[in-house]
Scaffold this active site. Structure first.
Site, mmCIF file in Angstrom:
data_model
loop_
_atom_site.group_PDB
_atom_site.id
_atom_site.type_symbol
_atom_site.label_atom_id
_atom_site.label_comp_id
_atom_site.label_asym_id
_atom_site.label_seq_id
_atom_site.Cartn_x
_atom_site.Cartn_y
_atom_site.Cartn_z
ATOM 1 N N LYS A 30 5.924 7.568 3.242
ATOM 2 C CA LYS A 30 4.976 8.612 3.638
ATOM 3 C C LYS A 30 3.764 8.005 4.332
ATOM 4 C CE LYS A 30 6.319 11.758 -0.062
ATOM 5 N NZ LYS A 30 5.931 12.351 -1.355
ATOM 6 N N HIS B 29 2.694 5.121 -14.872
ATOM 7 C CA HIS B 29 3.689 5.987 -15.500
ATOM 8 C C HIS B 29 3.226 6.427 -16.878
ATOM 9 C CE1 HIS B 29 4.806 2.305 -17.593
ATOM 10 N NE2 HIS B 29 4.944 1.749 -16.418
#
Length: 117
Positions: free
Chosen positions: A62, A104
């Site tokens: 991206k 995470h």
């Protein structure tokens, strides 16, 4: 000057389901060097590692502005630890000067990439 910013988040339970259905998914996402690290991890860390790497590769694509496919395949991107354990980005086997952060929780893995000119 910033050339691109990419951000991605994945649901770890969804990644776990994909691995259970399609064990080859690990080989599709991780490079050989990343798989060597992955194979040494405890089962719960494997899921975090794979989810984090998947999010990081998506974030990098991206930031490049290309997305995955064509000029930028998943196997073109590697995220390997430096001597202190911090993640470093490699694109087509070349170390980049780009910035990456991976995080995470029990449910999610997320990554952000900043590409400088």
């Amino acid at each position: 000057m910033i050339k691109g910013i990419g951000l991605d988040i994945v649901e770890l339970p969804r990644i776990k389901q994909i691995i259970e259905r399609t064990p080859r998914f690990v080989n599709r996402i991780l490079t050989e060097r990343e798989r060597a690290i992955y194979e040494q991890l405890a089962p719960h860390r494997k899921l975090e590692f794979l989810g984090g790497r998947f999010a990081a590769k998506e974030a990098y694509a991206k930031a490049l502005g290309t997305g995955i496919g064509g000029e930028c395949e998943l196997q073109d991107i590697a995220i390997l630890p430096n001597e202190l354990g911090a993640p470093k980005l490699y694109f087509k086997n070349e170390l980049t000067n780009d910035f990456i952060s991976i995080t995470h929780t029990e449910q999610y893995a997320a990554a952000q990439v900043i590409i400088l000119v």
